[in-house]
Design a protein around this motif. Sequence first.
Motif, mmCIF file in Angstrom:
data_model
loop_
_atom_site.group_PDB
_atom_site.id
_atom_site.type_symbol
_atom_site.label_atom_id
_atom_site.label_comp_id
_atom_site.label_asym_id
_atom_site.label_seq_id
_atom_site.Cartn_x
_atom_site.Cartn_y
_atom_site.Cartn_z
ATOM 1 N N PRO A 185 34.225 39.382 35.588
ATOM 2 C CA PRO A 185 32.674 39.730 35.830
ATOM 3 C C PRO A 185 32.191 40.402 36.993
ATOM 4 N N ASN A 186 33.151 40.909 37.857
ATOM 5 C CA ASN A 186 32.826 41.388 39.144
ATOM 6 C C ASN A 186 32.725 42.995 39.050
ATOM 7 N N PRO A 187 31.745 43.818 38.688
ATOM 8 C CA PRO A 187 31.970 45.142 38.639
ATOM 9 C C PRO A 187 32.630 45.880 39.978
ATOM 10 N N ALA A 188 32.624 45.197 41.095
ATOM 11 C CA ALA A 188 33.290 45.921 42.110
ATOM 12 C C ALA A 188 34.670 45.932 41.847
ATOM 13 N N ALA A 189 35.316 44.970 41.176
ATOM 14 C CA ALA A 189 36.761 44.961 41.017
ATOM 15 C C ALA A 189 37.195 45.910 40.106
ATOM 16 N N TYR A 190 36.384 46.788 39.302
ATOM 17 C CA TYR A 190 36.804 47.710 38.182
ATOM 18 C C TYR A 190 36.560 49.070 39.042
ATOM 19 N N ARG A 191 36.132 49.302 40.262
ATOM 20 C CA ARG A 191 36.005 50.322 41.152
ATOM 21 C C ARG A 191 37.448 50.651 41.921
ATOM 22 N N ARG A 192 38.515 49.586 41.597
ATOM 23 C CA ARG A 192 39.690 49.737 42.136
ATOM 24 C C ARG A 192 40.510 50.480 41.057
ATOM 25 N N ASP A 216 34.904 39.348 44.925
ATOM 26 C CA ASP A 216 35.472 40.610 44.290
ATOM 27 C C ASP A 216 37.029 40.893 44.589
ATOM 28 N N ASP A 217 37.451 40.538 45.648
ATOM 29 C CA ASP A 217 38.921 40.463 46.070
ATOM 30 C C ASP A 217 39.650 39.590 44.989
ATOM 31 N N ALA A 218 39.235 38.311 44.877
ATOM 32 C CA ALA A 218 40.120 37.380 43.773
ATOM 33 C C ALA A 218 39.731 37.867 42.570
ATOM 34 N N ALA A 219 38.825 38.506 42.152
ATOM 35 C CA ALA A 219 38.524 38.830 40.744
ATOM 36 C C ALA A 219 39.608 39.897 40.537
ATOM 37 N N TYR A 220 39.664 40.830 41.558
ATOM 38 C CA TYR A 220 40.705 41.879 41.317
ATOM 39 C C TYR A 220 41.978 41.399 40.989
ATOM 40 N N GLU A 221 42.324 40.475 41.875
ATOM 41 C CA GLU A 221 43.846 39.856 41.644
ATOM 42 C C GLU A 221 44.227 39.220 40.578
ATOM 43 N N ARG A 222 43.014 38.463 39.915
ATOM 44 C CA ARG A 222 43.111 37.887 38.723
ATOM 45 C C ARG A 222 43.291 39.084 37.657
ATOM 46 N N ALA A 223 42.733 40.008 37.721
ATOM 47 C CA ALA A 223 42.406 40.966 36.551
ATOM 48 C C ALA A 223 43.857 41.672 36.608
ATOM 49 N N ARG A 224 44.141 41.973 37.891
ATOM 50 C CA ARG A 224 45.459 42.750 37.832
ATOM 51 C C ARG A 224 46.766 42.098 37.637
#
Length: 363
Positions: A287-294, A272-280
Motif C-alpha cells: 500500500p506504499n505508492p512510492a514503491a511503485y515509482r520504481r 517504502d524501501d521495505a514495501a518495495y522489497e516485499r513486492a519485488r
Amino acid sequence: KDERTALEGLAATWNEAHPTQRVELVAMPYDGFGDKLGSAIPNGNGPDLFIYSQDRLGDWTAAGVLEPLEFWIDDATAGRFDEAALTGLAYHDALWGLPLAVKSLALYVRTDLVPVPPRTTDELLAMAPGLTARGVFALAYPVDDLYAHAPWLHGFGGRAMDGDQPTIATAPAVAAAAFARELVARKVVPAEADAALTATLFAEGKAAMAVSGPWFIADIPAGVPYTITTLPVVSATGEAAAPYLGTEGVLMSARARDKDAAIAVALALTSDDAAYERARRARQVVPNPAAYRRDLGDDPVLAAFRAQLAHTVPMPVSPAMRAVWTPYKNALGEIVSGAATPAAALERAARDIATYARTEAPR
C-alpha cells in the motif's frame, strides 16, 4: 514461502543495524493464531508485534489486546500509505496497525475468449450471448457469497455496514441483488460456482472471465492466456464495482515491553524501501505508492491490483459484521435461484441479523 523469505530478509537487515534490539521472528499456523493472541496478550504474554489482517480489530480493541499507534504516527508517516489501506486498520477514531499488504478482488480475463475486457456492466451483458452460444459463461464467481458480491453491492451504492450498524435491505442493496439475479437468469454466470468450480471453469475455457484475488493465479495452468484488470463500472449508477479491501498489518500488543522499540520495528517493516522489497521478492500488493515509482510498474499483476485499489471499500472491522455473512449468503442464494425477491430475502436477512445481535448482546 516468498513472503516469509522477504520478511526474514528485512528482519535480518534490522538486526544487523540494531544489535541490541534484535527482532525474533516466530512463524505460527494461521488456524487458531488469532484466538491465541486474544488469550495471551491480556494476560501479559505473547509478542510485542504481530502480523494479522484487520478482521479482528473490533474484538481486540474492546478486549484491550492492541496498542493504539497514532501517538507515534505523524502526517508524513501516514502519508506513505494509500488512504484506504490505512483506513482498514482504523476503528473508533484510532489507528491500530500499520499496513503491510492489501488484497482485493479484480477481473481475470482469458484473452483468447475476450480480447477487450468489458468496461461497464452493460458491455458485460452485451458480450454474454455470443459466449453462451459457444458453451462458455461470460463470467464466473461465487454468486451467493457476500465477499464476491460486494463489488456489485458497492457499485450500486450499498454497504453491508454503516459503522457498527448492519445496513442490509436498502434500495441500493436490493438493486445490486437484482443485478446478481439477472446475471444468473441470463446465463452470464453459473448459478452454483464456488471458488473451486470458478477456477476449473476458467482454466478449462468454460468461463471467459472470473472475479477473484491474487491467490487465483496459482490455479491457472501454464499456457492459459490471461490478463488481470479492474472490475467494470456499474452502468446503472456510473460507479465502479468496488470489492472489499483486506489489509494485513503490523499490530502492537497493549502489553509490549518496549513500545518505542516496537514502533520503530513496525515503521521499518512498512517503510517504502521495505514495501518495495516485499513486492519485488514476494509480489505482495503493497500500500506504499512510492514503491511503485520504481520498477514494480513492469509487473502486470501488481499493476492490475494496484489499479483496482483505487476502487475498493475497506473491509468492515466491527464485531457486528460477524452476524452479517451467513444471513446475507442465504439471502443471495434465495435471490439468484428465484426462490425469493431481492427485497423480501434481504429484509428477512436483516431480521435474522437483528435477532442474532440481540441474542449475543452483553447482559
